[in-house]
Design a protein around this motif. Sequence first.
Motif, PDB file in Angstrom:
ATOM      1  N   LEU A 119       0.829  -1.199   0.000  1.00  0.00           N
ATOM      2  CA  LEU A 119       0.000   0.000   0.000  1.00  0.00           C
ATOM      3  C   LEU A 119       0.866   1.253   0.000  1.00  0.00           C
ATOM      4  CD1 LEU A 119      -2.755   1.296   0.089  1.00  0.00           C
ATOM      5  CD2 LEU A 119      -2.809   0.955   2.568  1.00  0.00           C
ATOM      6  N   ALA A 178     -12.754   6.341   7.081  1.00  0.00           N
ATOM      7  CA  ALA A 178     -12.816   5.068   6.361  1.00  0.00           C
ATOM      8  C   ALA A 178     -13.534   3.989   7.176  1.00  0.00           C
ATOM      9  CB  ALA A 178     -11.413   4.591   6.004  1.00  0.00           C
ATOM     10  N   THR A 210     -11.345  -1.559   4.847  1.00  0.00           N
ATOM     11  CA  THR A 210      -9.999  -1.589   4.283  1.00  0.00           C
ATOM     12  C   THR A 210      -9.933  -0.965   2.900  1.00  0.00           C
ATOM     13  OG1 THR A 210      -9.569  -3.632   5.528  1.00  0.00           O
ATOM     14  CG2 THR A 210      -8.040  -3.081   3.746  1.00  0.00           C
ATOM     15  N   GLY A 211     -10.929  -1.230   2.054  1.00  0.00           N
ATOM     16  CA  GLY A 211     -10.910  -0.698   0.692  1.00  0.00           C
ATOM     17  C   GLY A 211     -10.928   0.814   0.657  1.00  0.00           C
ATOM     18  N   THR A 212     -11.857   1.404   1.411  1.00  0.00           N
ATOM     19  CA  THR A 212     -11.937   2.863   1.476  1.00  0.00           C
ATOM     20  C   THR A 212     -10.676   3.456   2.081  1.00  0.00           C
ATOM     21  OG1 THR A 212     -14.335   2.678   1.771  1.00  0.00           O
ATOM     22  CG2 THR A 212     -13.322   4.814   2.289  1.00  0.00           C
ATOM     23  N   ALA A 223      -7.624   2.198   1.983  1.00  0.00           N
ATOM     24  CA  ALA A 223      -6.537   2.117   1.020  1.00  0.00           C
ATOM     25  C   ALA A 223      -6.639   3.225  -0.023  1.00  0.00           C
ATOM     26  CB  ALA A 223      -6.539   0.747   0.338  1.00  0.00           C
ATOM     27  N   ALA A 224      -7.840   3.482  -0.521  1.00  0.00           N
ATOM     28  CA  ALA A 224      -8.025   4.541  -1.516  1.00  0.00           C
ATOM     29  C   ALA A 224      -7.661   5.906  -0.938  1.00  0.00           C
ATOM     30  CB  ALA A 224      -9.472   4.547  -2.008  1.00  0.00           C
TER      31      ALA A 224
END
Length: 387
Positions: free
Chosen positions: A49, A93, A96-98, A100-101
Amino acid sequence: MKRSLYISFAGSAVTLIGATYGLARLGYGLFLPAFSRSFELTPALGGLLSSGASLLYCVAAAVGFRHAGNSPRTVTVLAGLAAAGGSTGIALAPGTGTFAAAVLLAGMGAGFASPALVELVRRNSEQSRQARLQSVVNSGTGFGVILAGILSLVLGDAWRIAWILAAVIAAASTLAVLHFDRGTDTRLATPCAVASTSFSRSSLRGLSRPLVGAFAFGVGCAAVWVYGRAILEQAGGMSGGVSAGAWIALGAGGAGALLLAPWLAAHSIPTTWSTSTLVTAGATAVVGAAPGNTLLAYLAAGLFGLAYTAATSVLILWAATASAPGGQSGAGATSLLFTALVLGQAAGAPLAGFMVQAGSPILAFSVAALVCAASATAAGPRRTRRY
């Protein structure tokens, strides 16, 4: 430029660098232990990341290089939006996806900030002051790291509040830089004079050595920036508060680099580059070898911050001297060197992460230190004056 306005501009520029680099970008490594507890992040995934954020930094730096010469204020706005928006996303967030973005977006702010502020410093200061002011502004990274460490120490697991504050500081400092910018461009209004966006083969040859040095230095520095605090806690057994103190020491060293501005401006690139990179290498080795010794860890962290920030200031000065014969703008050359630096970090972060996950943190930091030391050779033999 009046003295009071000059000081106000310098202060706001230092703060913006602190927000984009010290908080939004480099704060990731400081908060990685807390992030790992809140999201599904293994050391290897954390490194990947960080690597992704570094690659997007390079995209932002390329955009900044393309447009900073003509529109430094616009690129400054992009820096503030990316850092503030990404920091807000990290704070809010839900998964995890949000998360990371948001990390990827936050890291782009620093990529926009460097070329924009190089150009704004150039047009807001006399030529005789520019080298020193560039070094002072660059020291903002250290102040940002200090603040990140303090926030981590005070807030503990309430890390989301820290990132909301990072977003506020990024937005406020962006507005301040725009407000105090009173510079005018005195160069001839021709496409090449305003900002050269293409590099001839001869100009690229002039930057070949600093590009190689910046990349190798980035590879070597990634271990401390991404895994430094995690190693102090996991391998060294430090508590969260004690490890946060080491990060504050790192930031204090970085902020102290502003005191080196006269020395950096007065000595040759080979002298300043080799000194700063070798000290960074030594500090990296100590962090990995003695994470359980609080005194050594603090001293090594402080030296790392001092030497790393000095080295990045040398890159700015190196860009100015090496780019002059080729005709490209200082902002463009700086963007290229900082892109090489961060590409090195993108390569070094997952490499260190896999070694840490495999149970070899000492090996990870030793390899990083060796690569960092090797970068010292890029400047060639020491000379008595700058070239």
